[in-house]
Design a protein around this motif. Structure first.
Motif, mmCIF file in Angstrom:
data_model
loop_
_atom_site.group_PDB
_atom_site.id
_atom_site.type_symbol
_atom_site.label_atom_id
_atom_site.label_comp_id
_atom_site.label_asym_id
_atom_site.label_seq_id
_atom_site.Cartn_x
_atom_site.Cartn_y
_atom_site.Cartn_z
ATOM 1 N N ALA A 64 -0.803 -11.508 -1.149
ATOM 2 C CA ALA A 64 -1.675 -11.024 -1.440
ATOM 3 C C ALA A 64 -1.348 -9.632 -2.320
ATOM 4 O O ALA A 64 -0.732 -8.969 -2.261
ATOM 5 C CB ALA A 64 -3.175 -9.634 -0.183
ATOM 6 N N ARG A 65 -1.603 -9.721 -4.306
ATOM 7 C CA ARG A 65 -1.424 -8.829 -4.439
ATOM 8 C C ARG A 65 -3.067 -8.171 -4.228
ATOM 9 O O ARG A 65 -3.875 -8.403 -4.677
ATOM 10 C CB ARG A 65 -0.786 -9.062 -5.598
ATOM 11 C CG ARG A 65 -0.242 -9.171 -5.192
ATOM 12 C CD ARG A 65 0.947 -9.864 -6.889
ATOM 13 N NE ARG A 65 2.407 -10.777 -6.753
ATOM 14 C CZ ARG A 65 3.642 -10.398 -6.635
ATOM 15 N NH1 ARG A 65 3.247 -9.109 -6.918
ATOM 16 N NH2 ARG A 65 4.462 -10.366 -6.517
ATOM 17 N N TYR A 66 -3.116 -6.559 -5.106
ATOM 18 C CA TYR A 66 -4.403 -5.902 -5.695
ATOM 19 C C TYR A 66 -4.180 -5.084 -7.298
ATOM 20 O O TYR A 66 -3.139 -4.857 -7.582
ATOM 21 C CB TYR A 66 -4.213 -4.488 -4.788
ATOM 22 C CG TYR A 66 -4.359 -5.420 -3.280
ATOM 23 C CD1 TYR A 66 -5.894 -5.317 -2.546
ATOM 24 C CD2 TYR A 66 -3.380 -6.043 -2.642
ATOM 25 C CE1 TYR A 66 -6.132 -6.075 -1.421
ATOM 26 C CE2 TYR A 66 -3.820 -5.797 -1.498
ATOM 27 C CZ TYR A 66 -5.125 -5.806 -0.740
ATOM 28 O OH TYR A 66 -5.153 -7.075 0.854
ATOM 29 N N GLN A 71 -3.917 -13.468 -4.483
ATOM 30 C CA GLN A 71 -3.418 -14.726 -3.874
ATOM 31 C C GLN A 71 -2.429 -15.190 -4.350
ATOM 32 O O GLN A 71 -3.547 -16.466 -3.836
ATOM 33 C CB GLN A 71 -3.277 -14.826 -2.457
ATOM 34 C CG GLN A 71 -2.323 -14.304 -1.613
ATOM 35 C CD GLN A 71 -2.086 -14.315 -0.291
ATOM 36 O OE1 GLN A 71 -3.520 -13.917 0.741
ATOM 37 N NE2 GLN A 71 -1.711 -14.657 0.748
ATOM 38 N N ASP A 100 1.730 -5.426 -4.507
ATOM 39 C CA ASP A 100 1.426 -5.876 -2.872
ATOM 40 C C ASP A 100 1.367 -4.773 -1.899
ATOM 41 O O ASP A 100 1.278 -4.124 -2.089
ATOM 42 C CB ASP A 100 2.671 -6.817 -2.536
ATOM 43 C CG ASP A 100 3.909 -6.306 -2.119
ATOM 44 O OD1 ASP A 100 4.351 -4.588 -2.248
ATOM 45 O OD2 ASP A 100 5.556 -7.103 -2.356
ATOM 46 N N THR A 101 1.168 -5.708 -0.452
ATOM 47 C CA THR A 101 0.748 -4.173 0.357
ATOM 48 C C THR A 101 1.825 -3.374 0.134
ATOM 49 O O THR A 101 1.450 -1.875 0.761
ATOM 50 C CB THR A 101 0.325 -4.855 1.827
ATOM 51 O OG1 THR A 101 -1.078 -6.051 0.879
ATOM 52 C CG2 THR A 101 -0.475 -4.142 2.542
ATOM 53 N N TYR A 139 -4.558 -0.713 5.248
ATOM 54 C CA TYR A 139 -4.434 -1.733 4.986
ATOM 55 C C TYR A 139 -6.481 -2.390 4.914
ATOM 56 O O TYR A 139 -7.420 -2.789 3.908
ATOM 57 C CB TYR A 139 -4.443 -2.859 6.171
ATOM 58 C CG TYR A 139 -3.277 -3.679 6.084
ATOM 59 C CD1 TYR A 139 -2.985 -4.588 5.372
ATOM 60 C CD2 TYR A 139 -2.038 -3.056 6.998
ATOM 61 C CE1 TYR A 139 -1.718 -5.559 5.070
ATOM 62 C CE2 TYR A 139 -1.000 -3.741 6.646
ATOM 63 C CZ TYR A 139 -0.879 -4.800 5.835
ATOM 64 O OH TYR A 139 0.657 -5.770 5.665
ATOM 65 N N LEU A 184 -7.806 -0.453 1.457
ATOM 66 C CA LEU A 184 -7.932 -2.240 0.867
ATOM 67 C C LEU A 184 -9.139 -2.590 0.958
ATOM 68 O O LEU A 184 -9.504 -2.694 -0.263
ATOM 69 C CB LEU A 184 -6.239 -2.963 0.786
ATOM 70 C CG LEU A 184 -4.985 -1.896 0.249
ATOM 71 C CD1 LEU A 184 -3.557 -2.487 1.093
ATOM 72 C CD2 LEU A 184 -5.026 -1.707 -0.892
ATOM 73 N N ARG A 185 -9.265 -2.952 1.917
ATOM 74 C CA ARG A 185 -10.010 -3.625 2.505
ATOM 75 C C ARG A 185 -11.852 -2.746 2.308
ATOM 76 O O ARG A 185 -12.622 -3.671 1.478
ATOM 77 C CB ARG A 185 -10.178 -4.232 4.458
ATOM 78 C CG ARG A 185 -11.504 -5.342 4.492
ATOM 79 C CD ARG A 185 -11.935 -5.138 6.090
ATOM 80 N NE ARG A 185 -11.751 -3.943 7.039
ATOM 81 C CZ ARG A 185 -12.770 -3.318 6.750
ATOM 82 N NH1 ARG A 185 -13.444 -3.098 5.970
ATOM 83 N NH2 ARG A 185 -12.730 -2.135 7.430
ATOM 84 N N THR A 232 -11.317 -3.341 -1.703
ATOM 85 C CA THR A 232 -12.091 -4.714 -1.954
ATOM 86 C C THR A 232 -13.266 -5.044 -1.695
ATOM 87 O O THR A 232 -14.773 -5.195 -2.522
ATOM 88 C CB THR A 232 -11.450 -5.431 -1.441
ATOM 89 O OG1 THR A 232 -9.839 -5.184 -1.542
ATOM 90 C CG2 THR A 232 -12.197 -6.868 -1.613
ATOM 91 N N ARG A 260 -9.693 -5.497 -6.816
ATOM 92 C CA ARG A 260 -9.856 -6.958 -6.331
ATOM 93 C C ARG A 260 -8.479 -7.590 -5.863
ATOM 94 O O ARG A 260 -7.345 -7.095 -6.030
ATOM 95 C CB ARG A 260 -9.844 -7.692 -7.822
ATOM 96 C CG ARG A 260 -9.806 -8.957 -7.425
ATOM 97 C CD ARG A 260 -9.797 -9.326 -8.918
ATOM 98 N NE ARG A 260 -9.924 -11.183 -9.602
ATOM 99 C CZ ARG A 260 -9.670 -11.805 -10.563
ATOM 100 N NH1 ARG A 260 -9.320 -11.147 -11.727
ATOM 101 N NH2 ARG A 260 -9.397 -12.684 -10.326
ATOM 102 N N ARG A 261 -8.604 -8.070 -4.923
ATOM 103 C CA ARG A 261 -7.218 -8.929 -3.876
ATOM 104 C C ARG A 261 -7.467 -9.981 -4.482
ATOM 105 O O ARG A 261 -8.421 -11.452 -4.730
ATOM 106 C CB ARG A 261 -7.852 -8.937 -2.576
ATOM 107 C CG ARG A 261 -6.811 -10.167 -1.800
ATOM 108 C CD ARG A 261 -7.308 -9.272 -0.246
ATOM 109 N NE ARG A 261 -6.721 -10.045 0.755
ATOM 110 C CZ ARG A 261 -5.461 -11.374 0.723
ATOM 111 N NH1 ARG A 261 -6.311 -12.089 0.248
ATOM 112 N NH2 ARG A 261 -4.781 -11.572 2.073
#
Length: 144
Positions: free
Chosen positions: A79-81, A73, A36-37, A57, A60-61, A64, A70-71
Motif C-alpha cells: 500500500a502507498r499513500y 495499492q 509506503d508504510t 497505521y 494513516l487509517r 484516509t 488517499r491509499r
C-alpha cells in the motif's frame, strides 16, 4: 510543502483533533507522495522521535477515512499513500524499480472511463494503473 500551521488547519478542517502523530504523518505523506508504510514510519520517527508502527497505521487509517490522504495499492505492491485527493487521477508504475507517478484522468471528468457494461452499477470513479518502464530504468537497460 505545507507549513505546520496549514497542516494543523487541514486536520481541524477534517473535524479531527490535532495531535503530534497526525501532524507528523500528514507532513510525511505531503513530503513523500506515493510512499509506503515503512517509509512513512521512518519519516514520522524522524519528526517525532519515538512512535510505534501501530500508531502510524492508526493515523494513516484516520487520515484516509477523513479524506486527507488517499491509499492505493498497485497489484503486487505494498500500500502507498498520497495527499493528492479530490480528483480522479491515476498512476504510472515502473515494472522494474517500482517508481510511481501521477497521471491526470484521461478525459478530465470522473469517472473518466466509460464501462462497456455497468451491470446496473452507478459508476462514480475509475481506477487505472498504467504499467511500464520508467525513463531511468530504460536508460539503465540500454547501458547509458
Amino acid at each position: 510543502m505545507q507549513s505546520s500551521a496549514q497542516i494543523e488547519q487541514s486536520i481541524r478542517d477534517a473535524a479531527l483533533r490535532v495531535t503530534g502523530p497526525r501532524r507528523a504523518v500528514l507532513a510525511a505523506v505531503l513530503d513523500h507522495p506515493h510512499a509506503d508504510t515503512d517509509t512513512l514510519i521512518a519519516e514520522t520517527r524522524q519528526r517525532l522521535g519515538s512512535v510505534s508502527h501501530q500508531a502510524v497505521y492508526d493515523v494513516l487509517r484516520v487520515l484516509t477515512d477523513a479524506g486527507l490522504i488517499r491509499r492505493f495499492q498497485p497489484a503486487g505492491s505494498v500500500a502507498r499513500y498520497e495527499a493528492r485527493v479530490g480528483d480522479n487521477h491515476h498512476h504510472l508504475v515502473c515494472r522494474s524499480c517500482g517508481a510511481v507517478n501521477d497521471v491526470d484522468c484521461a478525459t478530465g471528468d470522473a469517472p473518466c472511463l466509460t464501462a462497456a457494461d455497468t451491470a446496473g452499477f452507478q459508476i462514480d470513479e475509475a481506477e487505472v494503473v498504467y504499467w511500464g518502464v520508467c525513463p531511468t530504468c530504460q536508460a539503465l537497460s540500454a547501458g547509458t
